[in-house]
Design a protein around this motif. Structure first.
Motif, PDB file in Angstrom:
ATOM      1  N   GLY A 142       9.514  -5.137   2.511  1.00  0.00           N
ATOM      2  CA  GLY A 142       8.779  -4.223   2.933  1.00  0.00           C
ATOM      3  C   GLY A 142       9.161  -3.602   4.633  1.00  0.00           C
ATOM      4  O   GLY A 142      10.149  -3.979   4.904  1.00  0.00           O
ATOM      5  N   ARG A 143       8.416  -2.676   5.256  1.00  0.00           N
ATOM      6  CA  ARG A 143       8.627  -2.094   6.246  1.00  0.00           C
ATOM      7  C   ARG A 143       7.612  -2.548   7.504  1.00  0.00           C
ATOM      8  O   ARG A 143       6.601  -2.739   7.235  1.00  0.00           O
ATOM      9  CB  ARG A 143       8.646  -0.517   6.084  1.00  0.00           C
ATOM     10  N   ARG A 174      -5.887  -5.293  11.245  1.00  0.00           N
ATOM     11  CA  ARG A 174      -4.973  -6.165  10.171  1.00  0.00           C
ATOM     12  C   ARG A 174      -4.464  -5.321   9.173  1.00  0.00           C
ATOM     13  O   ARG A 174      -3.332  -5.615   8.862  1.00  0.00           O
ATOM     14  CB  ARG A 174      -5.329  -7.286  10.005  1.00  0.00           C
ATOM     15  N   SER A 175      -5.447  -4.646   8.744  1.00  0.00           N
ATOM     16  CA  SER A 175      -5.075  -3.924   7.416  1.00  0.00           C
ATOM     17  C   SER A 175      -4.089  -2.385   7.788  1.00  0.00           C
ATOM     18  O   SER A 175      -3.665  -1.939   6.752  1.00  0.00           O
ATOM     19  CB  SER A 175      -6.513  -3.423   6.596  1.00  0.00           C
ATOM     20  N   GLY A 176      -4.593  -2.147   8.979  1.00  0.00           N
ATOM     21  CA  GLY A 176      -3.762  -0.839   9.035  1.00  0.00           C
ATOM     22  C   GLY A 176      -4.610   0.482   9.098  1.00  0.00           C
ATOM     23  O   GLY A 176      -3.985   1.594   9.164  1.00  0.00           O
ATOM     24  N   GLY A 177      -5.598   0.452   8.188  1.00  0.00           N
ATOM     25  CA  GLY A 177      -6.249   1.673   7.926  1.00  0.00           C
ATOM     26  C   GLY A 177      -5.806   2.717   7.357  1.00  0.00           C
ATOM     27  O   GLY A 177      -6.302   3.958   7.427  1.00  0.00           O
ATOM     28  N   LEU A 185       4.596  -2.308   5.196  1.00  0.00           N
ATOM     29  CA  LEU A 185       4.426  -1.292   4.385  1.00  0.00           C
ATOM     30  C   LEU A 185       5.205  -1.221   3.111  1.00  0.00           C
ATOM     31  O   LEU A 185       6.422  -1.941   3.219  1.00  0.00           O
ATOM     32  CB  LEU A 185       4.783  -0.006   5.185  1.00  0.00           C
ATOM     33  N   ASP A 186       5.055  -0.411   2.276  1.00  0.00           N
ATOM     34  CA  ASP A 186       5.781  -0.524   0.821  1.00  0.00           C
ATOM     35  C   ASP A 186       6.009  -1.671   0.035  1.00  0.00           C
ATOM     36  O   ASP A 186       6.836  -1.680  -0.895  1.00  0.00           O
ATOM     37  CB  ASP A 186       7.174   0.191   1.280  1.00  0.00           C
ATOM     38  N   ILE A 187       5.148  -2.609   0.153  1.00  0.00           N
ATOM     39  CA  ILE A 187       5.092  -3.769  -0.679  1.00  0.00           C
ATOM     40  C   ILE A 187       5.005  -3.264  -2.072  1.00  0.00           C
ATOM     41  O   ILE A 187       5.647  -3.890  -3.157  1.00  0.00           O
ATOM     42  CB  ILE A 187       3.821  -4.773  -0.284  1.00  0.00           C
ATOM     43  N   GLY A 188       4.239  -2.479  -2.406  1.00  0.00           N
ATOM     44  CA  GLY A 188       3.750  -1.759  -3.599  1.00  0.00           C
ATOM     45  C   GLY A 188       5.213  -1.457  -4.285  1.00  0.00           C
ATOM     46  O   GLY A 188       5.303  -1.280  -5.585  1.00  0.00           O
ATOM     47  N   LYS A 189       6.384  -0.990  -3.542  1.00  0.00           N
ATOM     48  CA  LYS A 189       7.496  -0.422  -4.001  1.00  0.00           C
ATOM     49  C   LYS A 189       8.729  -1.627  -4.477  1.00  0.00           C
ATOM     50  O   LYS A 189       9.717  -1.035  -4.641  1.00  0.00           O
ATOM     51  CB  LYS A 189       8.073   0.560  -3.006  1.00  0.00           C
ATOM     52  N   LEU A 190       8.274  -2.802  -4.184  1.00  0.00           N
ATOM     53  CA  LEU A 190       9.255  -3.916  -4.492  1.00  0.00           C
ATOM     54  C   LEU A 190       9.661  -4.068  -5.593  1.00  0.00           C
ATOM     55  O   LEU A 190       8.926  -3.844  -6.575  1.00  0.00           O
ATOM     56  CB  LEU A 190       8.850  -5.204  -3.545  1.00  0.00           C
ATOM     57  N   GLU A 191      10.917  -4.398  -6.132  1.00  0.00           N
ATOM     58  CA  GLU A 191      11.463  -4.761  -7.355  1.00  0.00           C
ATOM     59  C   GLU A 191      10.678  -6.040  -7.657  1.00  0.00           C
ATOM     60  O   GLU A 191      10.458  -6.862  -6.950  1.00  0.00           O
ATOM     61  CB  GLU A 191      13.002  -4.856  -7.042  1.00  0.00           C
ATOM     62  N   PRO A 192      10.694  -6.217  -9.092  1.00  0.00           N
ATOM     63  CA  PRO A 192      10.088  -7.466  -9.655  1.00  0.00           C
ATOM     64  C   PRO A 192      10.712  -8.642  -9.154  1.00  0.00           C
ATOM     65  O   PRO A 192      10.000  -9.605  -8.717  1.00  0.00           O
ATOM     66  CB  PRO A 192       9.949  -7.165 -10.994  1.00  0.00           C
TER      67      PRO A 192
END
Length: 251
Positions: A192-193, A124-127, A155-162
């Protein structure tokens, strides 16, 4: 063997729905994603089997880094490795050390806090690791209706705009999501992706895959904040049936 409180001898994971783990590789120059290896449990041998897939042959053609790895060990690609322990490619991505925070992380992944299940966790985490080109994903059995169920972190959740992230935190389980190109969203925001293996399925047969919010983790780090559930209609699409997923024999 993986050190857990549950036996691994009858299946790779609890519930026996996971039958294998794949290793995927992303070529960031071409944006091509390929499955390159697979690990399964062999009950008759009481050990794990590690084999390269035909996707690895393509990866070697595309990547100087992948190619150089096999130039140093030219016989590796032609062997079907059987090892007593898990392949390091998979083992290094499992929560086998520094387990203090793993029970909380398992909860974020929709898994029981105890016992720790490294196979289910990495499925689930993707490793993924920082600045890494690889990911891990599960081979699973279909349910009684013939459908396949995957849980994943976009993926790329950390890059989302506020404002997008604030919207994400308000989503409820069951909220339907769609895919545009390789972006996950609901028509209002991109969230995300998709992981490579699910993106390939969505491109192959868009109508076969449905995605919904499984849980939102309000107090988790941002990259753990959204867990999604993908249902693949087995009548329309059989996961991992294409040539790239099959064992590479060198023939």
């Amino acid at each position: 063997m993986i050190s857990t409180k549950t036996s691994q001898h009858q299946s790779l994971s609890h519930g026996r729905e996971i039958t294998g783990l794949f290793l995927g590789w992303q070529d960031y120059q071409s944006d091509l994603w390929l499955p390159v290896a697979k690990m399964t449990w062999a009950p008759d041998l009481s050990r794990y089997c590690f084999r390269y897939t035909k996707g690895m042959e393509r990866a070697i053609e595309l990547s100087p880094i992948e190619k150089s790895s096999f130039i140093r060990h030219p016989d590796r690609l032609y062997q079907s490795h059987v090892t007593e322990n898990e392949s390091l490619d998979f083992k290094s991505r499992m929560p086998l050390s520094r387990t203090r925070y793993v029970p909380q992380q398992q909860q974020w992944l929709g898994l029981p806090e105890d016992p720790i299940d490294p196979i289910a966790y990495v499925s689930r985490s993707g490793g993924r690791r920082y600045q890494d080109s690889y990911d891990v994903f599960p081979e699973i059995r279909p349910d009684s209706q013939g459908d396949y169920h995957f849980h994943f972190l976009p993926l790329d959740i950390g890059k989302l705009e506020p404002d997008c992230y604030e919207y994400l935190l308000q989503l409820a389980p069951g909220h339907q999501l769609g895919v545009t190109d390789n972006q996950l969203g609901d028509g209002r925001f991109q969230l995300g992706r998709l992981p490579g293996y699910l993106l390939e399925m969505a491109r192959t047969c868009p109508t076969a895959i449905q995605i919904e919010v499984a849980r939102v983790n309000l107090k988790a780090p941002q990259f753990h904040s959204l867990l999604c559930h993908a249902t693949v209609n087995g009548t329309l699409l059989t996961p991992f049936a294409t040539a790239e997923y099959q064992t590479y024999t060198g023939i």
